[in-house]
Design a protein around this motif. Structure first.
Motif, mmCIF file in Angstrom:
data_model
loop_
_atom_site.group_PDB
_atom_site.id
_atom_site.type_symbol
_atom_site.label_atom_id
_atom_site.label_comp_id
_atom_site.label_asym_id
_atom_site.label_seq_id
_atom_site.Cartn_x
_atom_site.Cartn_y
_atom_site.Cartn_z
ATOM 1 N N UNK A 80 10.057 7.119 -1.981
ATOM 2 C CA UNK A 80 9.586 7.729 -0.735
ATOM 3 C C UNK A 80 9.279 6.622 0.274
ATOM 4 N N UNK A 81 9.656 6.788 1.548
ATOM 5 C CA UNK A 81 9.653 5.653 2.479
ATOM 6 C C UNK A 81 8.324 5.339 3.149
ATOM 7 N N UNK A 82 7.236 5.987 2.750
ATOM 8 C CA UNK A 82 5.937 5.744 3.394
ATOM 9 C C UNK A 82 5.152 4.742 2.545
ATOM 10 N N UNK A 83 5.286 3.472 2.884
ATOM 11 C CA UNK A 83 4.549 2.392 2.230
ATOM 12 C C UNK A 83 4.401 1.262 3.238
ATOM 13 N N UNK A 84 3.505 0.321 2.953
ATOM 14 C CA UNK A 84 3.193 -0.676 3.971
ATOM 15 C C UNK A 84 2.630 -1.945 3.363
ATOM 16 N N UNK A 85 2.600 -2.983 4.189
ATOM 17 C CA UNK A 85 1.896 -4.226 3.910
ATOM 18 C C UNK A 85 0.666 -4.242 4.799
ATOM 19 N N UNK A 86 -0.491 -4.543 4.249
ATOM 20 C CA UNK A 86 -1.737 -4.571 5.029
ATOM 21 C C UNK A 86 -2.379 -5.944 4.899
ATOM 22 N N UNK A 116 -0.426 6.445 1.862
ATOM 23 C CA UNK A 116 -0.733 5.051 2.200
ATOM 24 C C UNK A 116 -1.926 5.066 3.133
ATOM 25 N N UNK A 117 -3.074 4.628 2.644
ATOM 26 C CA UNK A 117 -4.287 4.641 3.463
ATOM 27 C C UNK A 117 -4.120 3.790 4.716
ATOM 28 N N UNK A 118 -3.434 2.654 4.582
ATOM 29 C CA UNK A 118 -3.241 1.779 5.735
ATOM 30 C C UNK A 118 -2.447 2.495 6.830
ATOM 31 N N UNK A 119 -1.403 3.218 6.444
ATOM 32 C CA UNK A 119 -0.630 3.975 7.433
ATOM 33 C C UNK A 119 -1.453 5.123 7.994
ATOM 34 N N UNK A 120 -2.208 5.817 7.149
ATOM 35 C CA UNK A 120 -3.062 6.897 7.645
ATOM 36 C C UNK A 120 -4.022 6.397 8.727
ATOM 37 N N UNK A 121 -4.631 5.258 8.500
ATOM 38 C CA UNK A 121 -5.544 4.688 9.493
ATOM 39 C C UNK A 121 -4.808 4.380 10.791
ATOM 40 N N UNK A 122 -3.631 3.796 10.677
ATOM 41 C CA UNK A 122 -2.878 3.433 11.878
ATOM 42 C C UNK A 122 -2.348 4.663 12.618
ATOM 43 N N UNK A 125 -5.944 -7.566 12.337
ATOM 44 C CA UNK A 125 -5.407 -6.584 11.409
ATOM 45 C C UNK A 125 -3.933 -6.359 11.684
ATOM 46 N N UNK A 126 -3.123 -6.409 10.647
ATOM 47 C CA UNK A 126 -1.685 -6.153 10.756
ATOM 48 C C UNK A 126 -1.288 -5.207 9.631
ATOM 49 N N UNK A 127 -0.607 -4.129 9.982
ATOM 50 C CA UNK A 127 -0.048 -3.195 9.002
ATOM 51 C C UNK A 127 1.416 -3.001 9.358
ATOM 52 N N UNK A 128 2.285 -3.246 8.389
ATOM 53 C CA UNK A 128 3.724 -3.148 8.624
ATOM 54 C C UNK A 128 4.347 -2.187 7.624
ATOM 55 N N UNK A 129 5.041 -1.179 8.143
ATOM 56 C CA UNK A 129 5.781 -0.221 7.322
ATOM 57 C C UNK A 129 7.260 -0.586 7.426
ATOM 58 N N UNK A 130 7.812 -1.313 6.443
ATOM 59 C CA UNK A 130 9.145 -1.894 6.623
ATOM 60 C C UNK A 130 10.286 -0.886 6.711
ATOM 61 N N UNK A 185 0.856 -1.183 0.000
ATOM 62 C CA UNK A 185 0.000 0.000 0.000
ATOM 63 C C UNK A 185 0.895 1.237 0.000
ATOM 64 N N UNK A 186 0.715 2.084 -0.990
ATOM 65 C CA UNK A 186 1.594 3.235 -1.157
ATOM 66 C C UNK A 186 2.592 3.001 -2.276
ATOM 67 N N UNK A 187 2.132 2.351 -3.342
ATOM 68 C CA UNK A 187 3.040 1.988 -4.434
ATOM 69 C C UNK A 187 3.651 3.212 -5.115
ATOM 70 N N UNK A 188 2.890 4.278 -5.262
ATOM 71 C CA UNK A 188 3.460 5.483 -5.881
ATOM 72 C C UNK A 188 4.626 6.005 -5.064
ATOM 73 N N UNK A 189 4.476 6.044 -3.741
ATOM 74 C CA UNK A 189 5.607 6.423 -2.881
ATOM 75 C C UNK A 189 6.789 5.487 -3.115
ATOM 76 N N UNK A 190 6.515 4.192 -3.055
ATOM 77 C CA UNK A 190 7.567 3.186 -3.215
ATOM 78 C C UNK A 190 8.284 3.365 -4.545
ATOM 79 N N UNK A 191 7.530 3.545 -5.604
ATOM 80 C CA UNK A 191 8.099 3.670 -6.943
ATOM 81 C C UNK A 191 8.978 4.905 -7.086
ATOM 82 N N UNK A 192 8.679 5.940 -6.298
ATOM 83 C CA UNK A 192 9.442 7.179 -6.366
ATOM 84 C C UNK A 192 10.527 7.285 -5.299
#
Length: 260
Positions: free
Chosen positions: A98-104, A189-195, A116-121, A89-96
């Motif tokens: 930017x470090x804000x992305x996650x697994x949900x 990253x919506x998942x990070x925003x929620x967390x 629910x598990x959200x991990x920002x590696x 989640x946050x592929x545009x960040x990842x592709x550019x």
């Protein structure tokens, strides 16, 4: 150890392993990507490899479970136990870079999220919840904000992928919000925003036209932290408002003026 504890362990193991896959690709000079629905909707090799790993893990360890995943859709989704996965989640960040992305990763039973598990590696932040047991960041319990004054609030939002073609694109809502709060953020990253709303780093968050895999894990984490989660639209997929209870009556009119 209960059955839910075993499922939680598995979800955390999958999220961490997918995060390791992503970090091998992150900021790589030759990362390959392509677009899906339009030029704003990007998928990379890291998305696909992360999803393949998670699906293979579920198939091996929980063959009786169903899966709904962003890139490959649904498999046996009518089963009682069903994993809902956004592998990156946050592929545009990842592709550019930017470090804000996650697994949900969420696990539902008969349509209700139980884990629910959200991990920002890159950030090394792991959020988790089991229904009825609270919300946690790296093992420490978190609670949503208790802020009372809207003009001191920091809130977050995002923009829908169809924003160029659909005038119902969140700009009107943003315009109403920005002059009434201390700050408005858009991390991607919506998942990070929620967390982050669950942890009280934000006081509120809203977004239009999300998909189930974007929010399934994060909504449980937000609810377990004490935040209020409301559906704000029925015609734009998952459109949600997540807010500290103490600010809800002040913030909701800015997002949903027709409901006041």
């Amino acid at each position: 150890m209960t059955e839910l504890d075993k499922f939680l362990e598995a979800a955390i193991e999958m999220a961490r392993a997918a995060g390791e896959i992503q970090m091998r690709y992150f900021r790589a000079p030759m990362l390959e990507s392509e677009t899906k629905q339009n030029s704003f909707d990007v998928v990379t090799e890291a998305d696909m490899e992360s999803e393949r790993f998670i699906k293979a893990y579920i198939s091996e360890h929980f063959p009786e479970h169903g899966i709904i995943s962003e890139e490959s859709g649904a498999e046996h989704s009518s089963r009682d136990w069903r994993w809902v996965v956004d592998p990156l989640d946050g592929t545009t960040n990842f592709n550019n870079g930017l470090p804000v992305f996650s697994v949900s990763i969420a696990l539902e039973f008969k349509g209700e999220a139980m884990i629910g598990v959200v991990y920002a590696p890159y950030l090394r932040e792991l959020f988790h919840s089991v229904k009825g047991r609270g919300a946690f960041l790296n093992g420490k319990e978190i609670r949503c904000s208790s802020r009372m004054e809207l003009n001191q609030a920091v809130v977050a939002t995002g923009m829908p992928y169809d924003r160029a073609d659909n005038p119902d694109n969140n700009l009107a809502e943003i315009e109403r919000v920005v002059c009434n709060v201390r700050g408005t953020r858009r991390l991607g990253s919506a998942a990070i925003d929620l967390c982050y709303t669950a942890a009280g780093f934000y006081d509120a968050y809203w977004e239009l036209n999300l998909k189930r895999w974007d929010v399934a894990a994060g909504i449980l984490i937000a609810k377990e932290s004490g935040a209020v989660v409301e559906s704000i639209r029925k015609d734009r997929n998952c459109s949600i408002l997540v807010c500290a209870p103490s600010l809800l009556d002040q913030f909701r009119p800015l997002i949903c003026p027709d409901k006041v």
